[in-house]
Structures are given as structure tokens and as C-alpha cells.
Design a protein around this motif. Structure first.
Motif, PDB file in Angstrom:
ATOM      1  N   GLN A 121       0.814  -1.213   0.000  1.00 41.32           N
ATOM      2  CA  GLN A 121       0.000   0.000   0.000  1.00 41.32           C
ATOM      3  C   GLN A 121       0.854   1.273   0.000  1.00 41.32           C
ATOM      4  OE1 GLN A 121      -3.537   0.187  -0.134  1.00 41.32           O
ATOM      5  NE2 GLN A 121      -3.130  -1.921  -0.776  1.00 41.32           N
ATOM      6  N   GLY A 122       2.170   1.091   0.022  1.00 45.82           N
ATOM      7  CA  GLY A 122       3.071   2.236  -0.073  1.00 45.82           C
ATOM      8  C   GLY A 122       3.602   2.767   1.238  1.00 45.82           C
ATOM      9  N   TYR A 123       3.353   2.078   2.335  1.00 37.97           N
ATOM     10  CA  TYR A 123       3.875   2.510   3.626  1.00 37.97           C
ATOM     11  C   TYR A 123       5.362   2.188   3.711  1.00 37.97           C
ATOM     12  CZ  TYR A 123      -1.002   3.077   5.032  1.00 37.97           C
ATOM     13  OH  TYR A 123      -2.309   3.491   5.107  1.00 37.97           O
ATOM     14  N   LYS A 124       6.136   3.129   4.254  1.00 35.64           N
ATOM     15  CA  LYS A 124       7.601   2.991   4.272  1.00 35.64           C
ATOM     16  C   LYS A 124       8.190   2.842   5.678  1.00 35.64           C
ATOM     17  CE  LYS A 124       7.944   3.766  -0.211  1.00 35.64           C
ATOM     18  NZ  LYS A 124       8.336   2.667  -1.142  1.00 35.64           N
ATOM     19  N   LYS A 125       7.552   3.477   6.636  1.00 40.14           N
ATOM     20  CA  LYS A 125       8.083   3.441   8.013  1.00 40.14           C
ATOM     21  C   LYS A 125       7.045   2.733   8.880  1.00 40.14           C
ATOM     22  CE  LYS A 125      11.552   4.935  10.675  1.00 40.14           C
ATOM     23  NZ  LYS A 125      11.795   6.367  10.861  1.00 40.14           N
ATOM     24  N   ILE A 126       7.236   1.422   9.019  1.00 42.44           N
ATOM     25  CA  ILE A 126       6.237   0.571   9.681  1.00 42.44           C
ATOM     26  C   ILE A 126       6.787   0.076  11.017  1.00 42.44           C
ATOM     27  CG2 ILE A 126       4.761  -1.464   9.445  1.00 42.44           C
ATOM     28  CD1 ILE A 126       5.310  -1.266   6.374  1.00 42.44           C
ATOM     29  N   ALA A 127       6.016   0.273  12.077  1.00 44.62           N
ATOM     30  CA  ALA A 127       6.416  -0.182  13.416  1.00 44.62           C
ATOM     31  C   ALA A 127       5.516  -1.328  13.858  1.00 44.62           C
ATOM     32  CB  ALA A 127       6.326   0.972  14.401  1.00 44.62           C
ATOM     33  N   ILE A 128       5.955  -2.025  14.897  1.00 45.04           N
ATOM     34  CA  ILE A 128       5.146  -3.091  15.500  1.00 45.04           C
ATOM     35  C   ILE A 128       5.062  -2.876  17.001  1.00 45.04           C
ATOM     36  CG2 ILE A 128       7.154  -4.635  15.693  1.00 45.04           C
ATOM     37  CD1 ILE A 128       5.212  -7.002  15.338  1.00 45.04           C
ATOM     38  N   VAL A 129       3.870  -3.063  17.538  1.00 44.40           N
ATOM     39  CA  VAL A 129       3.666  -3.053  18.989  1.00 44.40           C
ATOM     40  C   VAL A 129       3.276  -4.468  19.379  1.00 44.40           C
ATOM     41  CG1 VAL A 129       2.352  -2.124  20.922  1.00 44.40           C
ATOM     42  CG2 VAL A 129       2.919  -0.650  18.976  1.00 44.40           C
ATOM     43  N   THR A 130       4.068  -5.070  20.253  1.00 46.29           N
ATOM     44  CA  THR A 130       3.859  -6.473  20.605  1.00 46.29           C
ATOM     45  C   THR A 130       3.995  -6.671  22.115  1.00 46.29           C
ATOM     46  OG1 THR A 130       4.547  -8.747  20.093  1.00 46.29           O
ATOM     47  CG2 THR A 130       6.292  -7.085  20.206  1.00 46.29           C
ATOM     48  N   ILE A 131       3.904  -7.904  22.533  1.00 48.82           N
ATOM     49  CA  ILE A 131       4.030  -8.243  23.951  1.00 48.82           C
ATOM     50  C   ILE A 131       5.445  -8.757  24.227  1.00 48.82           C
ATOM     51  CG2 ILE A 131       3.240  -9.876  25.724  1.00 48.82           C
ATOM     52  CD1 ILE A 131       1.332  -7.563  25.256  1.00 48.82           C
ATOM     53  N   ALA A 132       5.990  -8.381  25.359  1.00 53.51           N
ATOM     54  CA  ALA A 132       7.328  -8.828  25.740  1.00 53.51           C
ATOM     55  C   ALA A 132       7.266 -10.301  26.125  1.00 53.51           C
ATOM     56  CB  ALA A 132       7.849  -7.986  26.901  1.00 53.51           C
ATOM     57  N   SER A 133       7.409 -11.161  25.142  1.00 55.52           N
ATOM     58  CA  SER A 133       7.281 -12.600  25.364  1.00 55.52           C
ATOM     59  C   SER A 133       8.124 -13.358  24.351  1.00 55.52           C
ATOM     60  CB  SER A 133       5.813 -13.017  25.222  1.00 55.52           C
ATOM     61  OG  SER A 133       5.687 -14.423  25.195  1.00 55.52           O
ATOM     62  N   GLU A 134       8.741 -14.435  24.807  1.00 52.76           N
ATOM     63  CA  GLU A 134       9.493 -15.307  23.907  1.00 52.76           C
ATOM     64  C   GLU A 134       8.703 -16.573  23.578  1.00 52.76           C
ATOM     65  OE1 GLU A 134      12.384 -14.810  22.235  1.00 52.76           O
ATOM     66  OE2 GLU A 134      12.088 -12.777  22.969  1.00 52.76           O
ATOM     67  N   GLN A 135       7.405 -16.582  23.926  1.00 52.41           N
ATOM     68  CA  GLN A 135       6.587 -17.736  23.576  1.00 52.41           C
ATOM     69  C   GLN A 135       6.389 -17.783  22.064  1.00 52.41           C
ATOM     70  OE1 GLN A 135       3.480 -17.103  26.878  1.00 52.41           O
ATOM     71  NE2 GLN A 135       3.652 -19.320  26.695  1.00 52.41           N
ATOM     72  N   THR A 136       6.111 -18.975  21.575  1.00 48.66           N
ATOM     73  CA  THR A 136       6.167 -19.204  20.128  1.00 48.66           C
ATOM     74  C   THR A 136       5.268 -18.284  19.318  1.00 48.66           C
ATOM     75  OG1 THR A 136       4.528 -20.985  20.404  1.00 48.66           O
ATOM     76  CG2 THR A 136       6.859 -21.629  20.308  1.00 48.66           C
ATOM     77  N   GLN A 137       4.033 -18.048  19.794  1.00 47.75           N
ATOM     78  CA  GLN A 137       3.105 -17.263  18.981  1.00 47.75           C
ATOM     79  C   GLN A 137       3.571 -15.824  18.811  1.00 47.75           C
ATOM     80  OE1 GLN A 137       2.788 -17.574  22.124  1.00 47.75           O
ATOM     81  NE2 GLN A 137       1.485 -16.015  23.026  1.00 47.75           N
ATOM     82  N   MET A 138       4.118 -15.222  19.871  1.00 50.16           N
ATOM     83  CA  MET A 138       4.576 -13.836  19.781  1.00 50.16           C
ATOM     84  C   MET A 138       5.913 -13.737  19.058  1.00 50.16           C
ATOM     85  SD  MET A 138       1.914 -12.630  21.053  1.00 50.16           S
ATOM     86  CE  MET A 138       2.399 -11.001  20.545  1.00 50.16           C
ATOM     87  N   LYS A 139       6.769 -14.706  19.273  1.00 53.21           N
ATOM     88  CA  LYS A 139       8.061 -14.727  18.574  1.00 53.21           C
ATOM     89  C   LYS A 139       7.843 -14.852  17.067  1.00 53.21           C
ATOM     90  CE  LYS A 139      12.544 -17.070  18.610  1.00 53.21           C
ATOM     91  NZ  LYS A 139      12.620 -17.255  17.143  1.00 53.21           N
ATOM     92  N   ASP A 140       6.931 -15.744  16.670  1.00 51.25           N
ATOM     93  CA  ASP A 140       6.668 -15.949  15.240  1.00 51.25           C
ATOM     94  C   ASP A 140       6.066 -14.706  14.589  1.00 51.25           C
ATOM     95  OD1 ASP A 140       7.654 -18.485  15.432  1.00 51.25           O
ATOM     96  OD2 ASP A 140       5.712 -19.506  15.373  1.00 51.25           O
ATOM     97  N   ARG A 141       5.225 -13.992  15.320  1.00 49.76           N
ATOM     98  CA  ARG A 141       4.626 -12.775  14.758  1.00 49.76           C
ATOM     99  C   ARG A 141       5.698 -11.704  14.530  1.00 49.76           C
ATOM    100  NH1 ARG A 141      -1.068 -12.623  18.344  1.00 49.76           N
ATOM    101  NH2 ARG A 141      -1.556 -14.821  17.883  1.00 49.76           N
TER     102      ARG A 141
END
Length: 339
Positions: A179-199
Motif C-alpha cells: 500500500q506504499g507505507y515505508k516506516k512501519i512499526a510493530i507493537v507487541t508483547i514482551a514474550s518469547e513464547q512461540t506465537q509472539m516470537k513468530d509474529r
């Protein structure tokens, strides 16, 4: 008030308590009890509204026809919807479901496991917390049927049903880039569990593959147990410190909801001033104006597979563990569409 017992039924039917027990446990033919006597007993039991004591039945038969379901947060839309599917699917096999929430707290999870053990559940469906691996291994060593859901421990050979979280995040990020976005951030949970790590891994991989600059300043990790006000405060602080930010990916539905609130309080217009994608669909995402793009999990399929895998373990002890990974769906809506 004292409950109706097998002795009460036997007295009215003019038979022994043992005969009543055989009939109510489906052993009438095996024990050569006549159809006439069997029907009489069943009719009296129905009239008296007899309900078997599951714990007592468990002691006699080794089966209570109950399943323990442990989720992260039953108030969360994803887990609440999934619990309902599991309950409905289990009912088709004659099982009732007992459930509780861990709030991602290992001690609370251990306490729930103790309760379920006391209730003599036949099998377990568990959303594991970070340090619950030893308890999982103990259940396995006791030959208890169990299925992990939403996440799993890579070092434990267990049955599980999960989403392809890497693909979900990769597809969401690729969509933003398209869609043309260039500066993309992520807000996630501080976790090393598989579901959050994979995301997080899927997010980073999509940026790198499309040669979009990435650095750690584009990642905000928040503690799971923050309250609503703290989530909003931390998200606003993060969004306003990333220079030239034009899109953000929220890695859970509750982070997405907090993100919408934070962005609106900043006075930014979602879909025009900033692109937004969430993870896990929610009624709010569909009804919000503009509607929110999200990675949707196939909740009905997840629940159905969880129960099928558990029934296989219950009915075929010692069978190989099964790992089911289901595909996500990217639901594109106005919050991320520039075309």
C-alpha cells in the motif's frame, strides 16, 4: 437437599442398586438385563431427575466425561469465542468442559491444573504460560491426554493446534508495504513464547524481503499485565517518538484496541495519517470507522481440530502426537488501504 441416588431408583424399580448401575452405565445388554427392566429403570431415573456424581463415576470407571480447558484470558474475545467452539464440539462427544484463565501467570496456571486434577478430568486443553513446561511433561509422564493450543514448547513432543503466526504477520506487513507505507512499526508483547516470537519474526522478514529499512527502534514490547491506561500511555509515547512513522502493526487484538484509543487521543486520522493493522479479528475492528484491517484466526476450525486431536488421544492411548498448524486470513479494510 439430598440428591437422588442409585439406591432410590433401585427401591422404586424393585431391583438391586447393582442392576441400576449397570443400566445407567450402558451395560444392560452386556449383563443380560431385560429391555423391560432397563426401560423401567431409565424412566424412573428421568422422572426423579437423577444426575450421576461425576467424581464417584470417575472412581468407578476411570472416566468423568469432563475436559479441562485452560486459556490465557476468558474475557479476551479470541479465547471466549474459542472456548464456546470447544464446548460445543466436546458436547458432540458427550463431554463437558471446565475452564479457567491464567492471566499469563504460571503460578495461577499451576493452581488451575491442581483443580482439574482433583476434578479428575479425562483430558486437558492448555494455553501454556512461559514456565509451564515441567507441568506439561508431568502430565505426559502420567499418560494424561492433552493438547496445547495457541502456542507450544518446541522442546516438548506434544499434540498442539496453532495458527501459522509467522505467515499472519508476514502477510499483514507485506500488505502495508504494497500500500506504499515505508516506516512501519510493530507493537507487541514482551514474550518469547512461540506465537509472539513468530509474529515478530514474520514482521521483520517481510520488511527485509522487501528492502524496507528495519531497526529495533521500530519495535515496542509491552508487558502483558499492564492496565488499560498504561497500555495507552506507552503506545502514545512510542508512536510519537518514531520519526516519520506512517503505519503500525499491533500483534494482538487487545493491543489493537489500545492502539486505536491511543491514536485517536493523539488526534491522528487512521487510514489517512497512519495505517493500522491488528491481529485477531474483533467486532470493534469491523464496526469502527474506518474499519480495521486484521489477521483473522479461523476460530471454528481451531476449536474443531483441538477437540478432534484430544478425542484421538482419549480413544487411542499411546498414539503419536499430532501437530496442526492452520492458515490465517488477512481481512483488508479501510484502516490500511490507500488505493
Amino acid at each position: 437437599m439430598k440428591g437422588i441416588s442409585i439406591k432410590d431408583i433401585a427401591k422404586q424399580a424393585g431391583v438391586s442398586p447393582t442392576t441400576v448401575s449397570f443400566v445407567l452405565n450402558g451395560k444392560a445388554k452386556e449383563k443380560r438385563i431385560s429391555e423391560q427392566v432397563s426401560k423401567k429403570i431409565q424412566k424412573i431415573a428421568a422422572r426423579l431427575k437423577y444426575k450421576p456424581n461425576q467424581l464417584a463415576r470417575g472412581l468407578r470407571t476411570g472416566k468423568t466425561k469432563t475436559i479441562g480447558l485452560i486459556v490465557e484470558d476468558i474475557a479476551n474475545n479470541f479465547f471466549a469465542s474459542l472456548a464456546k467452539v470447544v464446548e460445543d464440539e466436546a458436547d458432540k462427544y458427550g463431554y463437558k468442559v471446565l475452564y479457567g484463565s491464567t492471566e499469563d501467570n504460571t503460578e495461577k496456571a499451576k493452581g488451575l491444573l491442581e483443580v482439574l486434577k482433583y476434578r479428575q478430568v479425562d483430558g486437558y486443553i492448555i494455553t501454556p504460560t512461559k514456565n509451564l513446561d515441567k507441568e506439561i511433561e508431568l502430565l505426559q509422564s502420567a499418560s494424561k491426554p492433552l493438547v496445547l493450543m495457541d502456542r507450544y514448547f518446541p522442546h516438548i513432543n506434544s499434540s498442539y493446534v496453532v495458527l501459522n503466526n509467522y505467515k499472519g504477520a508476514y502477510d499483514a506487513t507485506t500488505h502495508l508495504i504494497a500500500q506504499g507505507y515505508k516506516k512501519i512499526a510493530i507493537v507487541t508483547i514482551a514474550s518469547e513464547q512461540t506465537q509472539m516470537k513468530d509474529r515478530l519474526d514474520g514482521f521483520v522478514a517481510a520488511l527485509k524481503e522487501h528492502k524496507i529499512p528495519f531497526n529495533k527502534s521500530l519495535v515496542k514490547r509491552l508487558a502483558f499485565d499492564l492496565d488499560r491506561e498504561s497500555f495507552n500511555t506507552e503506545i502514545k509515547k512510542f508512536l510519537t517518538t518514531v520519526k516519520d512513522l506512517d503505519a503500525v502493526f499491533f500483534a494482538t487484538n487487545y493491543l489493537g484496541i489500545a492502539g486505536i484509543e491511543s491514536i485517536r487521543s493523539l488526534g491522528w486520522e487512521i487510514g489517512k495519517e497512519i495505517g493500522l493493522v491488528g491481529f485477531d479479528d474483533h467486532d470493534l475492528f469491523r464496526l469502527h470507522s474506518p474499519s480495521i484491517t486484521c489477521v483473522s484466526q479461523p476460530i471454528a476450525s481451531i476449536g474443531k481440530n483441538i477437540v478432534e486431536v484430544l478425542m484421538n488421544e482419549l480413544n487411542h492411548p499411546g498414539s503419536p502426537s499430532r501437530q496442526v498448524v492452520l492458515a490465517p486470513e488477512l481481512v483488508v479494510r479501510a484502516s490500511s488501504s490507500r488505493t
